[in-house]
Design a protein around this motif. Structure first.
Motif, PDB file in Angstrom:
ATOM      1  N   THR A  26       0.858  -1.183   0.000  1.00  0.00           N
ATOM      2  CA  THR A  26       0.000   0.000   0.000  1.00  0.00           C
ATOM      3  C   THR A  26       0.893   1.231   0.000  1.00  0.00           C
ATOM      4  OG1 THR A  26      -1.795  -1.116   1.200  1.00  0.00           O
ATOM      5  CG2 THR A  26      -1.773   1.299   1.231  1.00  0.00           C
ATOM      6  N   HIS A  27       0.806   2.030  -1.058  1.00  0.00           N
ATOM      7  CA  HIS A  27       1.670   3.204  -1.185  1.00  0.00           C
ATOM      8  C   HIS A  27       0.984   4.445  -0.618  1.00  0.00           C
ATOM      9  CE1 HIS A  27       4.315   0.808  -3.635  1.00  0.00           C
ATOM     10  NE2 HIS A  27       3.351   0.551  -4.499  1.00  0.00           N
ATOM     11  N   GLU A  28       1.766   5.245   0.062  1.00  0.00           N
ATOM     12  CA  GLU A  28       1.238   6.481   0.644  1.00  0.00           C
ATOM     13  C   GLU A  28       0.797   7.432  -0.456  1.00  0.00           C
ATOM     14  OE1 GLU A  28       2.721  10.176   3.533  1.00  0.00           O
ATOM     15  OE2 GLU A  28       3.998   8.407   3.199  1.00  0.00           O
ATOM     16  N   SER A  72       3.058   9.751  -2.809  1.00  0.00           N
ATOM     17  CA  SER A  72       4.417   9.215  -2.951  1.00  0.00           C
ATOM     18  C   SER A  72       4.703   8.872  -4.411  1.00  0.00           C
ATOM     19  CB  SER A  72       4.586   7.960  -2.092  1.00  0.00           C
ATOM     20  OG  SER A  72       3.775   6.904  -2.584  1.00  0.00           O
ATOM     21  N   PRO A 129       5.835   6.002  -5.763  1.00  0.00           N
ATOM     22  CA  PRO A 129       5.208   4.741  -6.188  1.00  0.00           C
ATOM     23  C   PRO A 129       3.713   4.881  -6.444  1.00  0.00           C
ATOM     24  CG  PRO A 129       6.728   4.343  -4.385  1.00  0.00           C
ATOM     25  CD  PRO A 129       6.584   5.836  -4.492  1.00  0.00           C
ATOM     26  N   TRP A 130       3.024   5.670  -5.637  1.00  0.00           N
ATOM     27  CA  TRP A 130       1.586   5.911  -5.823  1.00  0.00           C
ATOM     28  C   TRP A 130       1.321   6.610  -7.146  1.00  0.00           C
ATOM     29  CZ3 TRP A 130      -1.424  10.539  -5.704  1.00  0.00           C
ATOM     30  CH2 TRP A 130      -2.792  10.362  -5.526  1.00  0.00           C
ATOM     31  N   SER A 177       2.068   4.180 -10.053  1.00  0.00           N
ATOM     32  CA  SER A 177       0.991   3.201 -10.145  1.00  0.00           C
ATOM     33  C   SER A 177      -0.216   3.771 -10.870  1.00  0.00           C
ATOM     34  CB  SER A 177       0.585   2.742  -8.743  1.00  0.00           C
ATOM     35  OG  SER A 177      -0.504   1.853  -8.797  1.00  0.00           O
ATOM     36  N   GLU A 197       8.121  -1.557  -6.147  1.00  0.00           N
ATOM     37  CA  GLU A 197       9.156  -0.600  -5.764  1.00  0.00           C
ATOM     38  C   GLU A 197       9.425   0.341  -6.924  1.00  0.00           C
ATOM     39  OE1 GLU A 197      12.681  -2.243  -3.409  1.00  0.00           O
ATOM     40  OE2 GLU A 197      11.977  -4.048  -4.456  1.00  0.00           O
TER      41      GLU A 197
END
Length: 234
Positions: free
Chosen positions: A44-46, A49, A51-52, A55, A140
């Motif tokens: 679960t990405h913040e 962030s 990665p969020w 995504s 990641e």
């Protein structure tokens, strides 16, 4: 994040493009896929962030590549520069991607799958019939932007049988495993100053997923598979 495009902050942003030309004449329904993703994801990405953001971009790119009919209506890519490659292979343009489809572009011709024998629609039906859903997540992010390098996971429960056309009258038939199948890879993406994708280069083992999905090969096909000679054998 007000200065970011919506496809960076909302994984379903492009589904709002109701005036664009969509495959099958309608905006696709991602309700089941989104529900499975929320239940089964491993990370679960913040919000906000890197990665969020990555995504969200890739999820919107996939929706456009899989269901929009026109490259000039795809908001997640640079129409002038976009190109796509797998494992250092030949670069494909947006028009080529739209013609063959994302599955064929990613998998190509292997021992257990022949992209050259399947058109866009056939390749998508193969996975839709075999998998309950086919979810994707960023694991990641190593760097970026403008060059973004990230590791990902693609997975789904195989609850349907699979039939693969291999050409020359040959087919592989495998019964549902009722197990989760998954594949992993690393992708390098180059984005412009508007965060549109100019270049995507993916590295992974295309046979990893197919070997899991053909675990329950029918008897005749299993015999052919076991008798196949390794291409690297002397």
């Amino acid at each position: 994040m007000a200065d970011l495009p919506d496809f960076m902050t909302n994984p379903n942003a492009v589904l709002g493009d109701v005036d664009h030309e969509w495959r099958y004449g309608r905006v696709p329904d991602y309700k089941k896929v989104n529900e499975a993703y929320d239940l089964e994801k491993t990370v679960t990405h913040e919000e906000g962030s890197l990665p969020w953001l990555v995504s969200n971009l890739v999820k919107n790119w996939e929706k456009e590549m899989s269901y929009k009919l026109r490259g000039d209506q795809m908001r997640t890519i640079s129409q002038e520069k976009y190109r796509f490659s797998v494992n250092g292979g030949e670069w494909k343009t947006i028009d080529e991607m739209l013609q063959i489809g994302t599955y064929n572009a990613l998998i190509g011709d292997t021992e257990l799958y022949k992209a050259s024998e399947l058109d866009f629609s056939e390749s998508h039906k193969l996975f839709k019939r075999s998998l309950r859903t086919f979810s994707w997540e960023v694991l990641e992010v190593y760097c970026g932007p403008p060059k973004v390098v990230f590791k990902w996971r693609h997975w789904g429960l195989m609850n349907g049988d699979m039939n693969v056309t291999l050409g020359n009258g040959q087919k592989l038939q495998a019964a549902a495993t009722n197990e989760v199948v998954a594949t992993y890879g690393v992708t390098t993406a180059v984005v412009d100053d508007k965060f549109r994708v100019e270049e995507l280069e993916t590295f992974y083992d295309p046979s990893q997923l197919m070997r899991q999905m053909t675990k329950n090969l029918k008897k005749d096909d299993a015999a052919k598979e076991s008798g196949a000679k390794c291409p690297f054998a002397p």
